[in-house]
Motif scaffolding. Structure first.
Motif, PDB file in Angstrom:
ATOM      1  N   UNK A 165      -4.299  -7.357 -16.652  1.00  0.00           N
ATOM      2  CA  UNK A 165      -2.747  -7.477 -16.304  1.00  0.00           C
ATOM      3  C   UNK A 165      -2.342  -8.416 -16.298  1.00  0.00           C
ATOM      4  N   UNK A 166      -1.824 -10.046 -17.184  1.00  0.00           N
ATOM      5  CA  UNK A 166      -1.720 -10.620 -16.485  1.00  0.00           C
ATOM      6  C   UNK A 166       0.120 -11.080 -16.887  1.00  0.00           C
ATOM      7  N   UNK A 167       0.618 -11.522 -15.266  1.00  0.00           N
ATOM      8  CA  UNK A 167       1.724 -11.875 -14.839  1.00  0.00           C
ATOM      9  C   UNK A 167       2.578 -10.421 -14.922  1.00  0.00           C
ATOM     10  N   UNK A 168       2.205  -9.396 -14.507  1.00  0.00           N
ATOM     11  CA  UNK A 168       2.767  -7.972 -14.382  1.00  0.00           C
ATOM     12  C   UNK A 168       3.333  -8.021 -13.226  1.00  0.00           C
ATOM     13  N   UNK A 169       4.524  -7.507 -13.714  1.00  0.00           N
ATOM     14  CA  UNK A 169       5.944  -7.687 -12.250  1.00  0.00           C
ATOM     15  C   UNK A 169       6.494  -5.713 -12.478  1.00  0.00           C
ATOM     16  N   UNK A 170       5.712  -5.099 -10.350  1.00  0.00           N
ATOM     17  CA  UNK A 170       5.097  -4.174 -10.175  1.00  0.00           C
ATOM     18  C   UNK A 170       6.988  -3.326 -10.584  1.00  0.00           C
ATOM     19  N   UNK A 171       6.926  -2.390 -10.680  1.00  0.00           N
ATOM     20  CA  UNK A 171       8.635  -1.913 -10.820  1.00  0.00           C
ATOM     21  C   UNK A 171       9.661  -2.346  -9.277  1.00  0.00           C
ATOM     22  N   UNK A 172       9.104  -1.986  -8.794  1.00  0.00           N
ATOM     23  CA  UNK A 172       9.748  -1.795  -6.749  1.00  0.00           C
ATOM     24  C   UNK A 172       8.090  -2.042  -5.827  1.00  0.00           C
ATOM     25  N   UNK A 173       8.208  -2.710  -4.581  1.00  0.00           N
ATOM     26  CA  UNK A 173       7.310  -2.414  -3.614  1.00  0.00           C
ATOM     27  C   UNK A 173       7.219  -1.391  -3.533  1.00  0.00           C
TER      28      UNK A 173
END
Length: 161
Positions: A120-128
């Motif tokens: 996965x590239x530039x993936x943003x996790x939903x929350x810490x």
């Protein structure tokens, strides 16, 4: 003395191959016993994301011997949050060798080849929080022979130059 030189050379090679090691927030391998990866053997990797405001690159890490019988490897990956809820699952094909020439991809030392494939590239996790990725081999052969280890790397994404 010759063995010490080989050991130092190998250590430098391994350290030098991972150019973004400073960006890694998690890197782990699981050894596959006797190089026989059974379908029921689904390694899991649990890591913590402290800053969900930045993007991450996630990679597959794989080590196989030259005796591996195929040019590719199908893996199913499962990404779960800390409660165990599945965020996504996906089947990916990893090309371990050139399909036409049979030339191995990756970095080789003797009979072993190490691979790092972008998951996965530039993936943003939903929350810490804690996340788990589980990997299952999805080939028709059980066990799948000559896979030595599998793993993942999670790195902070760097802006393109």
């Amino acid at each position: 003395m010759k063995q010490l030189g080989l050991l130092v050379f190998t250590a430098l090679l391994v350290l030098g191959c991972d150019m973004n090691a400073g960006n890694a927030v998690y890197k782990e391998y699981t050894d596959i016993e006797d190089g026989k990866w059974y379908i029921k053997n689904a390694p899991t990797f649990t890591f913590t994301i402290e800053d969900a405001s930045i993007p991450y690159n996630i990679y597959y890490n794989l080590r196989n011997s030259l005796s591996y019988g195929y040019y590719n490897l199908y893996l199913t990956r499962y990404l779960r949050d800390s409660s165990g809820k599945e965020i996504e699952s996906r089947l990916d094909e990893l090309l371990l060798m050139d399909p036409k020439t049979g030339k191995p991809n990756g970095d080789g030392l003797g009979d072993l080849f190490d691979h790092k494939f972008l998951m996965k590239r530039d993936y943003r996790f939903p929350k810490p929080g804690k996340y788990t990725i589980q990997l299952k081999q999805y080939m028709r052969q059980d066990p799948l022979l000559n896979i030595q280890s599998v793993g993942i790397t999670v790195e902070k994404a760097t802006p393109a130059n």
